[in-house]
Design a protein around this motif. Structure first.
Motif, PDB file in Angstrom:
ATOM      1  N   GLY A  58       1.270   9.678  -5.747  1.00 26.96           N
ATOM      2  CA  GLY A  58       1.391  11.031  -5.233  1.00 26.96           C
ATOM      3  C   GLY A  58       0.649  11.311  -3.936  1.00 26.96           C
ATOM      4  O   GLY A  58       0.693  12.442  -3.433  1.00 26.96           O
ATOM      5  N   THR A  59      -0.003  10.298  -3.357  1.00 27.97           N
ATOM      6  CA  THR A  59      -0.771  10.527  -2.134  1.00 27.97           C
ATOM      7  C   THR A  59       0.113  10.957  -0.977  1.00 27.97           C
ATOM      8  O   THR A  59      -0.232  11.865  -0.205  1.00 27.97           O
ATOM      9  N   LEU A  60       1.267  10.324  -0.828  1.00 24.62           N
ATOM     10  CA  LEU A  60       2.153  10.686   0.283  1.00 24.62           C
ATOM     11  C   LEU A  60       2.634  12.132   0.154  1.00 24.62           C
ATOM     12  O   LEU A  60       2.697  12.866   1.140  1.00 24.62           O
ATOM     13  N   ALA A  61       2.970  12.531  -1.048  1.00 27.25           N
ATOM     14  CA  ALA A  61       3.404  13.912  -1.260  1.00 27.25           C
ATOM     15  C   ALA A  61       2.276  14.890  -0.957  1.00 27.25           C
ATOM     16  O   ALA A  61       2.497  15.950  -0.353  1.00 27.25           O
ATOM     17  N   ALA A  92       0.828  -1.206   0.000  1.00 22.22           N
ATOM     18  CA  ALA A  92       0.000   0.000   0.000  1.00 22.22           C
ATOM     19  C   ALA A  92       0.863   1.257   0.000  1.00 22.22           C
ATOM     20  O   ALA A  92       0.578   2.225  -0.730  1.00 22.22           O
ATOM     21  N   LEU A  93       1.926   1.285   0.799  1.00 20.27           N
ATOM     22  CA  LEU A  93       2.790   2.461   0.850  1.00 20.27           C
ATOM     23  C   LEU A  93       3.479   2.703  -0.485  1.00 20.27           C
ATOM     24  O   LEU A  93       3.628   3.858  -0.923  1.00 20.27           O
ATOM     25  N   ARG A  94       3.896   1.652  -1.145  1.00 18.01           N
ATOM     26  CA  ARG A  94       4.515   1.821  -2.465  1.00 18.01           C
ATOM     27  C   ARG A  94       3.513   2.427  -3.450  1.00 18.01           C
ATOM     28  O   ARG A  94       3.853   3.308  -4.246  1.00 18.01           O
ATOM     29  N   ALA A  95       2.279   1.950  -3.390  1.00 17.27           N
ATOM     30  CA  ALA A  95       1.253   2.482  -4.289  1.00 17.27           C
ATOM     31  C   ALA A  95       0.936   3.940  -3.950  1.00 17.27           C
ATOM     32  O   ALA A  95       0.753   4.768  -4.852  1.00 17.27           O
ATOM     33  N   LEU A  96       0.884   4.275  -2.675  1.00 19.00           N
ATOM     34  CA  LEU A  96       0.589   5.650  -2.259  1.00 19.00           C
ATOM     35  C   LEU A  96       1.711   6.602  -2.639  1.00 19.00           C
ATOM     36  O   LEU A  96       1.475   7.778  -2.904  1.00 19.00           O
TER      37      LEU A  96
END
Length: 282
Positions: free
Chosen positions: A267-270, A259-263
Motif C-alpha cells: 500500500g505504499t504507492l497508494a 521493490a516496486l512490487r513490494a511497495l
C-alpha cells in the motif's frame, strides 16, 4: 501525458493552500510521456543481489511529481517513490537534480544510476535505457457540472458536447468510443475547464491529475466533479510511469522491480499518491 504547463500555477496555488508550501517535483518531459492510477503489480521477491546504493537523478520543475519544497529540498511523487525503493531495499540512496535535457546523459556517463522523472518509454530511448515495471498510470476522466452528474456512456452523451484538447489522445478516445457525442476542441486545459464552468460544454474528458487539481482549486469554486469511472486503456493513455536506468544494468532493474512490487503490495504507492494529489484519481 504530463500535466499541462497552463495548470502549473493552479497546482502550486492548491499546494500552498493545502500544506503551506509548494511540493517541487519530478520532471517528466520526454516525448509522449504519460502521467498515469496506481498499477496493480504481481507480487514478486526482491533480488538477493541488491546494489550497495542507488544514485537517482531527477529534475525539479514539474509539480506534483518533482519539485523543490519550501525548505529548498527536492520532493514530489516520483522522488518519494525513489526514496521508498531505497527504504524497501534497505540501502542508502541520493537524489540529484539536473535539467531534464541532461538526465539521459547523466546516466550514460555513469554520474547517476537511475532516472526518477517519468521519462517516456520509447523505442528510440530504449537504445540507451531500460525501464522498471510501471508504478503509476494516470487515468482519463469525465468532469461535469453539478448537478448534471449522470453516468457518462455512449447513450447518455449522445448529442452532448464534450470538451477535449485538440489533437490529444483524449480527443481520439471520444471519437472512437463515443461517436454520437459532439466533441468541442480547444487549445489547452485552462480553456477546457473555463468552458465547463461556464456551461458551454456538457462535459470535458481529460487527464485525472490536472483535473483533480483544478477541481480542488479556487478556479472551479465547487462547480464540478468527476463523473463516471476511470479510463486506463494503454493504447490511448500509455502504460505508466517507470524508473529508467542504463540498458545493460539488469541487476538494478531486478532490484527496483522487486521493490516496486513490494511497495504496491503493502500500500505504499497508494499512500504516496494520496499525499501528492488532492483526491483519488479513481
Amino acid at each position: 501525458m504530463r500535466v499541462s504547463n497552463t495548470l502549473t500555477g493552479t497546482i502550486l496555488a492548491v499546494l500552498f493552500c493545502a500544506v503551506g508550501f509548494v511540493w517541487p517535483g519530478v520532471d517528466a518531459r520526454a516525448a509522449d510521456v504519460d502521467y498515469p492510477q496506481i498499477v496493480p503489480l504481481a507480487a514478486g521477491p526482491i533480488s538477493g543481489a541488491n546494489p550497495p546504493s542507488i544514485r537517482f537523478v531527477t529534475s525539479d520543475d514539474f509539480p506534483p511529481f518533482n519539485f523543490i519544497d519550501g525548505s529548498g529540498l527536492i520532493t514530489g511523487f516520483n522522488v518519494e517513490v525513489a526514496r521508498a525503493i531505497c527504504t524497501r531495499l534497505a540501502i542508502p540512496c541520493t537524489v540529484q537534480v539536473r535539467p531534464f535535457s541532461l538526465l539521459l546523459e547523466t546516466v550514460r556517463d555513469n554520474k547517476a544510476d537511475a532516472i526518477a522523472a517519468g521519462v517516456a518509454d520509447t523505442p528510440a530511448l530504449r537504445r540507451n535505457l531500460a525501464y522498471s515495471v510501471p508504478y503509476f498510470r494516470e487515468p482519463a476522466r469525465f468532469v461535469r457540472r453539478w448537478p448534471a452528474l449522470v453516468e457518462p456512456s455512449p447513450r447518455t452523451l449522445s448529442g452532448k458536447s464534450v470538451g477535449v484538447v485538440a489533437g490529444s489522445r483524449y480527443a481520439d478516445f471520444i471519437r472512437d468510443f463515443f461517436p454520437a457525442a459532439k466533441p468541442r476542441t480547444v487549445g489547452g486545459e485552462t480553456e477546457l475547464f473555463a468552458l465547463l464552468k461556464a456551461g458551454e460544454v456538457d462535459a470535458v474528458f481529460t487527464g485525472a491529475v490536472g483535473a483533480s487539481f483544478w477541481l480542488a482549486g479556487p478556479a472551479a469554486h465547487g462547480c464540478c466533479a468527476f463523473s463516471g469511472g476511470a479510463y486506463t486503456e494503454p493504447a490511448y493513455f500509455g502504460d505508466g510511469m517507470k524508473i529508467a536506468f542504463a540498458a545493460d544494468n539488469l541487476a538494478l532493474k531486478a532490484s527496483i522491480d522487486g521493490a516496486l512490487r513490494a511497495l504496491d503490495a503493502d500500500g505504499t504507492l497508494a499512500d504516496l499518491a494520496l499525499r501528492f494529489f488532492p483526491e483519488s484519481l479513481y
